[in-house]
Design a protein around this motif. Structure first.
Motif, short mmCIF file in Angstrom:
data_model
loop_
_atom_site.label_atom_id
_atom_site.label_comp_id
_atom_site.label_asym_id
_atom_site.label_seq_id
_atom_site.Cartn_x
_atom_site.Cartn_y
_atom_site.Cartn_z
N UNK A 131 0.82 -1.21 0.00
CA UNK A 131 0.00 0.00 0.00
C UNK A 131 0.87 1.28 0.00
N UNK A 132 1.94 1.24 -0.75
CA UNK A 132 2.77 2.43 -1.00
C UNK A 132 3.32 3.06 0.27
N UNK A 133 3.71 2.21 1.22
CA UNK A 133 4.33 2.79 2.41
C UNK A 133 5.70 2.17 2.68
N UNK A 134 6.24 1.52 1.63
CA UNK A 134 7.60 1.02 1.70
C UNK A 134 8.47 1.77 0.69
N UNK A 454 12.73 -2.47 8.38
CA UNK A 454 11.49 -2.04 7.73
C UNK A 454 11.82 -1.98 6.23
N UNK A 455 11.04 -1.27 5.44
CA UNK A 455 11.48 -0.89 4.10
C UNK A 455 10.82 -1.60 2.95
N UNK A 456 10.89 -2.93 2.94
CA UNK A 456 10.39 -3.63 1.76
C UNK A 456 8.86 -3.71 1.73
N UNK A 457 8.30 -3.95 2.89
CA UNK A 457 6.91 -4.44 2.91
C UNK A 457 5.86 -3.36 3.15
N UNK A 458 6.30 -2.12 3.38
CA UNK A 458 5.36 -1.04 3.55
C UNK A 458 4.38 -1.30 4.66
N UNK A 459 3.09 -1.18 4.34
CA UNK A 459 2.07 -1.35 5.37
C UNK A 459 1.47 -2.75 5.36
N UNK A 460 1.96 -3.59 4.47
CA UNK A 460 1.46 -4.96 4.40
C UNK A 460 2.45 -5.81 3.63
N UNK A 461 2.85 -6.94 4.21
CA UNK A 461 3.81 -7.79 3.51
C UNK A 461 3.10 -8.85 2.69
N UNK A 608 -2.81 -0.39 4.13
CA UNK A 608 -2.54 -1.81 4.31
C UNK A 608 -3.14 -2.35 5.59
N UNK A 609 -2.27 -2.89 6.43
CA UNK A 609 -2.72 -3.53 7.67
C UNK A 609 -3.20 -2.51 8.69
N UNK A 610 -2.82 -1.26 8.51
CA UNK A 610 -3.28 -0.21 9.43
C UNK A 610 -4.61 0.32 8.92
N UNK A 611 -5.69 -0.23 9.44
CA UNK A 611 -7.01 0.12 8.96
C UNK A 611 -7.73 0.96 10.00
N UNK A 612 -7.89 2.23 9.68
CA UNK A 612 -8.59 3.13 10.60
C UNK A 612 -10.03 3.24 10.12
N UNK A 613 -10.97 2.99 11.03
CA UNK A 613 -12.38 2.97 10.62
C UNK A 613 -12.86 4.33 10.14
N UNK A 614 -12.11 5.41 10.52
CA UNK A 614 -12.52 6.73 10.03
C UNK A 614 -11.92 7.04 8.66
#
Lengths: 667, 251
Positions: A131-134, A454-461, A608-614
């Motif tokens: 999800x473009x965070x790596x 960190x680095x490769x996998x961004x917000x979801x591996x 990615x894995x950081x899912x904020x309901x807002x």
């Protein structure tokens, strides 16, 4: 970036749990990225690296901590090159590191088939999956070096599965539409780990690597702004001692056990990276925690952990839940039209092979909506009936026999006869110590590899990318980048053991051990760990919100205070004492947990894995690229001044050239 | 379920050991044996007593860390299952369960149920490795390995290094362990360059620390990785093969 900075508070907040009271914005970080197209970054960087003459290599001492794929690989490769390597592990022998438990496979864009794979496609899948965070540049290096990783691991003993023509076999994994995952049944991690550990054994026998087993890292020695050694506790004798060196490499794994019951090994812990953080290494994206969709659900109170069922099973297994709530029928009695294959229906393009975060959220949604199955109604089915009908039981057995056996062993049910019951569980942490492109942390001389980074996998591996990153870091990245750093230290001796920086760090560690032993409270460390896990599971899991995270931070602070007032550590410090080991690890979790929640609260978007309901669009994670396209790299709060006690969020902006920013879509 | 546990306690390698008796009143059939020990330790900590030291890590049967002996059987009553996969459902209510460390002369006790199994690692260091440096391997797709050989190699490579085979053997032999490695590497092309040298050095190291094969096959029954008993034959086959070849020949 300016907008992110604009959210900084003006000091008017009174609520100690408001974001402005919790964190302050720090500096922009330089990832030291090569100034070329990401595709050419690694070639360019390698060309500019300084080298160390073979005759001078034995004069450089390098400490490697951890003997998983990254650590064993780095130690062996540096030893093969002729460096003087000291390897530390808390295990009795190197082969036990948790890489051994990885099941499904290792990705490699070798692109031997005509399914249109390539390094560029690998990068696209990895960056988009994350999800473009790596870092795009890191993903390119991973793909490029991933090709010869397979050659090397095969040569040193990994018995990869073969087709009948004798060539390497591959299979598919989540988030990918090509077949680039190399495997050895459901025990790929084991085969790679044993091969790497044995390669390390070869260097131990050759005398280039010295192995220090049953030693736990408890601090990093920093002097003149450089990491110059470590302090360890001998887990058998309890003796605390130091080892100094020219560089230190941490390959100590992830911090998922913060959630108490995860798929990680019981001993996996965050202490090494947390101690490094406390000494000045920035911590990147702690809130990016992967919840794996297919683990065995909790079935009883004393169940000590969750067990992963490999993602590879989703190649031939179909996930479903009954269409009727509270359906108690035997799964084999539920007719086809009453089964809801929710991933296949909701994501026709990827079906059961959607990325892990998407699968986990969908499974959790079904369970929370009352469609869960099993005695505790906390699972869904993973069904192999169609696969067995299509391919025959023999083929399915060859692909997954050890996983089916493991499931049978643990549950007493045979997956050939009845569908598996699976549920999401914490499994991997994409966050870790921040490092630049050369894998050096913000403490010069301190390097990081594998899940600890960190680095490769961004917000979801993506599945099968972790074995790859461990192998690539260890065998084909650190052996290039560490010598580049060492070259500048030619002629310098490692820090003397009577240097004040060494004796002070030892004293700090001893004081901390003593403090843990002297609380004499009423509950063992596990009691606090379990409570922490419950807080994290409730407020910092598959979906998060501001209210819950704020509450969690308050609860964690209370629990931490209670821990230091009421923990009971039985036994002495000068002997083997597993309660003491656990207590030290839990004390670190109680600090890291707060940072994780602050990061989750701070990151005002879903990714990615950081899912904020807002922040969602049609139930999918809604990123905010305008304000949050950066890596958060947290520094230790200042002890005094106007921002005393506030977590410092530094940031490294991320740019995407080869894979332009776009919303993920697996439909 | 109620279970009486007789657990081995020993403060250190030189200390005198003894069995200590404890009662667990709330065991459940689905508990693993390690979870039973967790339960016991929880109880001991609550009573301000020193918990039992035992090792475990992955608790999925793959890391080989757990090594305890249950009622005289390495890992426990079920054949080919590691301690973490053995369950309380194997016992009946009120049963006495005797929990000891792996018993073998080459596995000295470190504390309670923890033993030192590094002797197995020394067999690997002697030659269970492949002399190929990082970056020097040829393309793995150009080296053909038959489907059968890859599967066969994996049957032997599955060893988790737990040491149950040694503990199960009345002679404390490490034939199953050593043979598994020889049989595995025999099928890996890059490893064939040192096949004879490997057999000589691994067997010599094995004989230095471990006993002779008892030929009764207890090892394969205890093995949680289901290493085939044929691994034992591999030791002799590889040794004899190496013996027929000139000592100057490494392959």
């Amino acid at each position: 970036m300016s907008a992110a900075k604009a959210t900084e508070g003006k000091g008017t907040a009174v609520d100690p749990l408001s974001l402005d009271a919790l964190r302050v914005i720090g500096q922009e970080l330089d990832g030291h990225l090569p100034d070329v197209h990401p595709r050419d970054a690694w070639t360019d960087r390698k060309l500019h690296y300084n080298l160390v003459n073979p005759a001078n290599r034995r004069r450089f001492k390098i400490i490697v901590v951890g003997t998983g794929l990254a650590g064993a690989g780095a130690a062996a490769a540096l030893g093969e090159l002729g460096y003087d390597v000291e390897v530390f592990s808390y295990h009795d022998v190197p082969r036990r590191a948790h890489s051994v438990a990885a099941q499904g496979g290792i990705n490699s864009p070798r692109a031997r088939k005509v399914d249109n794979d390539s390094i560029d496609r690998f990068v696209k899948d990895t960056v988009k999956g994350g999800d473009y965070r790596g870092r795009e540049q890191d993903a390119y290096r991973l793909g490029e070096e991933g090709i010869r990783v397979i050659d090397h691991m095969q040569a040193i003993g990994a018995a990869f599965a073969r087709e009948y023509g004798g060539q390497l076999a591959t299979r598919s994994f989540g988030g990918v539409q090509v077949s680039r995952t190399y495997y050895t049944r459901g025990q790929t991690g084991q085969q790679l780990e044993i091969a790497a550990a044995h390669a390390l054994s070869r260097q131990v026998a050759a005398g280039t690597c010295k192995l220090h087993s049953r030693q736990e890292l408890l601090d990093i020695i920093v002097k003149d702004g450089r990491a110059q050694g470590i302090v360890v506790r001998d887990l058998v004798t309890g003796k605390v001692r130091a080892m100094t060196a020219h560089a230190v490499v941490l390959c100590t794994g992830g911090y998922g056990n913060i959630y108490y019951k995860a798929t990680l090994a019981k001993n996996s812990n965050a202490s090494a990276i947390w101690r490094a953080y406390k000494r000045g290494a920035f911590f990147a994206n702690p809130c990016f925690v992967q919840i794996h969709p297919t683990a065995l659900p909790l079935m009883s109170q004393w169940q000590s952990k969750k067990t992963l069922m490999s993602e590879s099973l989703r190649n031939d297994g179909r996930i479903w839940a009954p269409r009727k709530k509270d359906d108690d029928r035997d799964p084999n009695d539920i007719p086809e039209e009453e089964r809801f294959y929710f991933l296949e229906e909701r994501y026709p393009a990827f079906g059961n092979l959607v990325p892990r975060d998407v699968a986990s959220r969908n499974i959790r949604e079904r369970i929370d909506a009352g469609y869960g199955v099993g005695p505790l109604k906390n699972a869904v089915y993973l069904d192999f009936r169609t696969g067995i009908e299509r391919l025959g039981a023999k083929v399915i057995r060859e692909r997954y026999s050890n996983l089916f056996d493991m499931y049978h062993e643990l549950t007493g049910e045979d997956p050939f006869q009845t569908p598996m019951r699976i549920a999401p569980s914490v499994h991997f942490t994409m966050g870790g110590l921040w490092s630049d492109y050369d894998q050096m942390t913000s403490i010069p001389g301190l390097f990081v590899g594998g899940e600890a980074g960190w680095g490769y996998h961004g917000a979801n591996r993506l599945g099968a990318n972790s074995l790859l990153s461990g192998c690539v870091d260890g065998w084909f990245t650190l052996p290039y980048s560490v010598p580049n750093y060492l070259a500048g230290l030619l002629g310098k001796e490692p820090l003397a053991h009577d240097d004040p920086a060494v004796t002070q760090t030892i004293a700090d560690v001893e004081a901390r051990v003593e403090r843990l032993l002297s609380v004499n409270g009423s509950h063992g460390p596990d009691y606090f760990h379990e409570k922490l896990g419950a807080i994290m599971d409730r407020y910092a899991s598959v979906s998060r919100d501001v209210e819950g995270l704020t509450k969690a931070i308050g609860l964690i602070r209370e629990l931490r205070e209670e821990f230091w007032r009421d923990v009971k550590v039985i036994g002495e410090g000068d002997r083997l004492n597993q309660e003491l080991e656990t207590a030290g690890r839990v004390a670190d979790y109680l600090e890291l947990a707060e940072l994780l929640c602050v990061d989750a609260l701070d990151r005002d978007e879903s990714a990615g894995a950081h899912f904020r309901t807002d922040h969602e669009i049609d139930g999918e994670a809604a990123r905010d690229d305008e304000h949050w396209c950066f890596c958060s790299a947290w520094g230790v709060p200042a002890e005094s001044g106007p921002d005393a006690g506030k977590h410092i969020r530094n940031y490294e902006p991320l740019t995407f050239v080869a894979v332009p920013l776009q919303q993920r879509n697996y439909k | 379920m109620r279970l009486i546990l007789e657990v081995w306690r020993q403060d250190g390698p030189q200390a005198q050991g003894r069995f200590e008796t404890h009662e667990i009143t709330d065991a459940t059939p689905e508990m693993s044996l390690l979870e039973l020990l967790d339960r016991l330790n929880h109880q001991l900590v609550e009573q301000d007593q020193d918990p039992v030291a035992f090792e475990s890590d992955c608790r999925e049967g793959i890391c080989g860390t757990c090594g305890i002996d249950i009622n005289g059987v390495p890992h426990g009553p079920e054949d080919n299952v590691p301690a973490c996969g053995q369950h309380v459902r194997s016992f009946h209510d009120g049963q006495t369960v005797r929990i000891a460390p792996f018993r073998a002369k080459s596995f000295p006790v470190i504390r309670d149920l923890i033993v030192d199994r590094t002797g197995l690692d020394r067999i690997i260091q002697a030659g269970g490795t492949v002399a190929v440096d990082a970056g020097t391997a040829p393309d793995a797709d150009t080296i053909r390995i038959t489907h059968h050989d890859a599967e066969e190699a994996l049957d032997f490579a599955a060893c988790i290094g737990c040491g149950a085979c040694v503990s199960a053997c009345p002679n404390g032999a490490a034939y199953l362990f050593t043979g598994a490695k020889l049989a595995h590497l025999r099928l890996i092309p890059a490893a064939q360059q040192e096949r004879s040298k490997r057999a000589r050095s691994m067997v010599a190291q094995m004989e230095q620390e471990f006993g002779p094969c008892s030929q009764i096959g207890e090892c394969a029954l205890a093995c949680p990785a289901k290493i085939p008993l044929r691994a034992i034959a591999a030791v002799n086959r590889e040794r004899i093969r190496a013996g027929f070849r000139s000592r100057s020949k490494e392959n």
